[in-house]
Motif scaffolding. Structure first.
Motif, short mmCIF file in Angstrom:
data_model
loop_
_atom_site.label_atom_id
_atom_site.label_comp_id
_atom_site.label_asym_id
_atom_site.label_seq_id
_atom_site.Cartn_x
_atom_site.Cartn_y
_atom_site.Cartn_z
N ILE A 1 -6.70 18.91 -111.59
CA ILE A 1 -5.58 19.85 -111.60
C ILE A 1 -4.65 19.58 -112.78
O ILE A 1 -4.21 20.51 -113.48
N TYR A 2 -4.36 18.32 -113.04
CA TYR A 2 -3.47 17.96 -114.15
C TYR A 2 -4.01 18.46 -115.48
O TYR A 2 -3.25 18.94 -116.33
N SER A 3 -5.32 18.40 -115.65
CA SER A 3 -5.93 18.80 -116.92
C SER A 3 -5.89 20.31 -117.14
O SER A 3 -6.15 20.78 -118.25
N MET A 4 -5.56 21.06 -116.08
CA MET A 4 -5.43 22.51 -116.22
C MET A 4 -3.99 22.99 -116.06
O MET A 4 -3.72 24.18 -116.17
N ALA A 5 -3.08 22.06 -115.77
CA ALA A 5 -1.66 22.39 -115.67
C ALA A 5 -1.02 22.28 -117.05
O ALA A 5 -1.59 21.73 -117.99
N LYS A 6 0.20 22.81 -117.16
CA LYS A 6 0.85 22.98 -118.47
C LYS A 6 0.91 21.70 -119.29
O LYS A 6 0.54 21.68 -120.47
N GLN A 7 1.38 20.60 -118.70
CA GLN A 7 1.53 19.37 -119.46
C GLN A 7 0.19 18.78 -119.87
O GLN A 7 0.00 18.37 -121.02
N GLY A 8 -0.75 18.75 -118.95
CA GLY A 8 -2.07 18.21 -119.26
C GLY A 8 -2.78 19.00 -120.35
O GLY A 8 -3.42 18.42 -121.23
N GLY B 1 -4.68 26.49 -119.85
CA GLY B 1 -4.33 26.21 -118.47
C GLY B 1 -4.35 27.41 -117.55
O GLY B 1 -4.81 28.49 -117.91
N SER B 2 -3.85 27.19 -116.33
CA SER B 2 -3.80 28.23 -115.32
C SER B 2 -2.56 28.01 -114.46
O SER B 2 -2.31 26.89 -114.01
N PRO B 3 -1.78 29.06 -114.19
CA PRO B 3 -0.62 28.89 -113.30
C PRO B 3 -1.01 28.47 -111.90
O PRO B 3 -0.20 27.92 -111.16
N VAL B 4 -2.26 28.72 -111.54
CA VAL B 4 -2.74 28.26 -110.23
C VAL B 4 -2.69 26.73 -110.18
O VAL B 4 -2.29 26.14 -109.18
N ALA B 5 -3.09 26.09 -111.27
CA ALA B 5 -3.04 24.62 -111.32
C ALA B 5 -1.61 24.12 -111.27
O ALA B 5 -1.31 23.13 -110.60
N ASP B 6 -0.70 24.79 -111.98
CA ASP B 6 0.71 24.39 -111.95
C ASP B 6 1.28 24.54 -110.55
O ASP B 6 2.08 23.70 -110.10
N LEU B 7 0.89 25.59 -109.84
CA LEU B 7 1.35 25.78 -108.47
C LEU B 7 0.86 24.66 -107.57
O LEU B 7 1.63 24.07 -106.81
N VAL B 8 -0.43 24.35 -107.66
CA VAL B 8 -0.99 23.28 -106.84
C VAL B 8 -0.30 21.95 -107.13
O VAL B 8 0.04 21.19 -106.22
N GLN B 9 -0.07 21.67 -108.42
CA GLN B 9 0.53 20.40 -108.80
C GLN B 9 1.98 20.29 -108.33
O GLN B 9 2.47 19.20 -108.03
N SER B 10 2.67 21.42 -108.24
CA SER B 10 4.09 21.39 -107.87
C SER B 10 4.34 21.34 -106.37
O SER B 10 5.46 21.10 -105.94
N VAL B 11 3.31 21.59 -105.57
CA VAL B 11 3.46 21.58 -104.11
C VAL B 11 2.82 20.31 -103.56
O VAL B 11 1.59 20.17 -103.60
N PRO B 12 3.62 19.36 -103.06
CA PRO B 12 3.10 18.06 -102.63
C PRO B 12 1.94 18.14 -101.65
O PRO B 12 0.96 17.40 -101.77
N ILE B 13 2.02 19.04 -100.68
CA ILE B 13 0.95 19.10 -99.69
C ILE B 13 -0.37 19.56 -100.30
O ILE B 13 -1.45 19.18 -99.85
N LEU B 14 -0.28 20.38 -101.37
CA LEU B 14 -1.48 20.84 -102.04
C LEU B 14 -2.06 19.75 -102.93
O LEU B 14 -3.26 19.49 -102.91
N ASN B 15 -1.22 19.13 -103.72
CA ASN B 15 -1.70 18.12 -104.65
C ASN B 15 -1.99 16.79 -103.95
O ASN B 15 -2.74 15.96 -104.47
N GLY B 16 -1.37 16.59 -102.77
CA GLY B 16 -1.56 15.34 -102.04
C GLY B 16 -2.64 15.45 -100.99
O GLY B 16 -3.77 15.00 -101.17
N THR B 17 -2.29 16.09 -99.87
CA THR B 17 -3.23 16.20 -98.76
C THR B 17 -4.50 16.93 -99.15
O THR B 17 -5.61 16.49 -98.83
N LEU B 18 -4.33 18.07 -99.85
CA LEU B 18 -5.51 18.82 -100.27
C LEU B 18 -6.39 18.00 -101.20
O LEU B 18 -7.62 18.03 -101.10
N GLY B 19 -5.76 17.23 -102.09
CA GLY B 19 -6.53 16.38 -103.00
C GLY B 19 -7.37 15.36 -102.25
O GLY B 19 -8.54 15.12 -102.60
N ILE B 20 -6.79 14.76 -101.22
CA ILE B 20 -7.54 13.78 -100.42
C ILE B 20 -8.74 14.43 -99.76
O ILE B 20 -9.85 13.89 -99.75
N VAL B 21 -8.52 15.62 -99.20
CA VAL B 21 -9.60 16.33 -98.52
C VAL B 21 -10.71 16.69 -99.51
O VAL B 21 -11.90 16.52 -99.22
N MET B 22 -10.31 17.19 -100.68
CA MET B 22 -11.31 17.58 -101.66
C MET B 22 -12.15 16.39 -102.13
O MET B 22 -13.37 16.47 -102.25
#
Length: 319
Positions: free
Chosen positions: A194-201, A149-170
């Motif tokens: 993102i989930y597949s690179m975060a800790k749980q995934g 994994g990558s802590p960058v993915a965990d950061l993105v997943q933990s911040v709603p605006i990144l995992n939500g709005t950014l995900g829609i845009v991407m």
């Protein structure tokens, strides 16, 4: 994890000719052979990472993800291809797409197996094939793979605006642009990626597909498992060339990784798989695939030469 598309799109779309964009797997162009140094027994298939592609644009005016790697290996008589799979998707979805292309390469070449080389998210994607169809895989090489994994993915997943709005845009903008640029129609799922690179995934995936993975933190894994050879290498630099636009994605590595050696997006320890070829190249995450346009540190090794040497390593192993 790979964010270089933002930079490379700006560079490549200026010369993009969509009518001549390459769809599906990419093969090295015909070239004059220098020698047989990289002539492996089985064909090599390269697997790109997150936000990746095989080529944006056409053969004359375009940008390869694996910049200058395919033609160089072809000059040394390698049978070399680059995959084209979803820039943003889960490992399993990308893996099934890759499996189709593995079978295509086998059909084209008549060889029973392939050597897979994956960068970033492409590392676990290649490992998926080794898990579900080991009979088709001679070796898996992971370059700065997100194997833990990558802590960058965990950061993105933990911040709603990144995992939500950014995900829609991407999903609505970035992947369609990449699809258009390489004439493809691949699905997109930013959250799954993102989930597949975060800790749980990562933990869930590694439990299903442990081949080649270290059993203790930051060590080598088994170099041979289930008849498949496993290798890895990575860089550990962040800012390598001030003229290189990819630096905007990697310069904050020391902060994001709390001092752990890293290439700006993946840590040294996370990259480990099988036999470590080297884990201290003076490259950032994009230098590892010779991006952007070959810019790197002044005294850093040539990434293209490292790929060539690895092809020779595979050749000497009878792969």
């Amino acid at each position: 994890m790979n964010g270089k598309i933002v930079c490379t799109l700006l560079l490549s779309c200026l010369s993009l000719n969509a009518a001549h964009a390459t769809a599906g797997i990419q093969q090295a162009p015909p070239t004059t052979k220098i020698d047989h140094y990289a002539e492996t027994k089985y064909p090599i298939l390269l697997v790109h990472g997150m936000f990746g592609f095989n080529r944006l644009g056409g053969a004359t005016f375009g940008l390869d993800y694996w910049y200058q790697v395919l033609p160089d290996l072809a000059r040394h008589n390698a049978t070399i291809y680059a995959s084209q799979i979803s820039p943003l998707e889960s490992i399993e979805v990308r893996g099934e797409q890759l499996l189709d292309q593995v079978e295509e390469v086998i059909a084209i070449t008549g060889k029973p197996k392939v050597n897979l080389i994956g960068h970033s998210h492409g590392g676990p994607t290649a490992r998926y094939i080794a898990g579900v169809r080991p009979d088709l895989v001679a070796s898996v090489t992971s370059i700065a793979g997100t194997n833990n994994g990558s802590p960058v993915a965990d950061l993105v997943q933990s911040v709603p605006i990144l995992n939500g709005t950014l995900g829609i845009v991407m999903d609505a903008l970035m992947t369609p642009v990449i699809n258009w640029a390489q004439q493809s129609n691949l699905p997109s799922n930013f959250k799954a990626s993102i989930y597949s690179m975060a800790k749980q995934g990562v933990a869930e995936f590694n439990a299903k597909f442990p081949l080649g993975m270290p059993t203790t933190a930051c060590s080598d894994g088994a170099s041979l498992a289930n008849g498949i050879r496993f290798y890895s290498w990575t860089g550990v630099s962040n800012t390598t060339n001030l003229l290189d636009p990819d630096t905007i994605f990697t310069a904050l590595g020391p902060i994001a990784f709390s001092g752990q050696p890293n290439d700006g997006l993946v840590s040294r320890c996370s990259s480990k798989l099988g036999l470590t070829v080297r884990d201290d190249y003076k490259w950032n995450h994009f230098d590892e695939v010779n991006q952007v346009l070959g810019l790197k540190g002044l005294f850093a090794p040539d990434p293209v030469a490292v790929f060539r040497q690895h092809a020779n390593r595979l050749k000497l192993q009878g792969l």
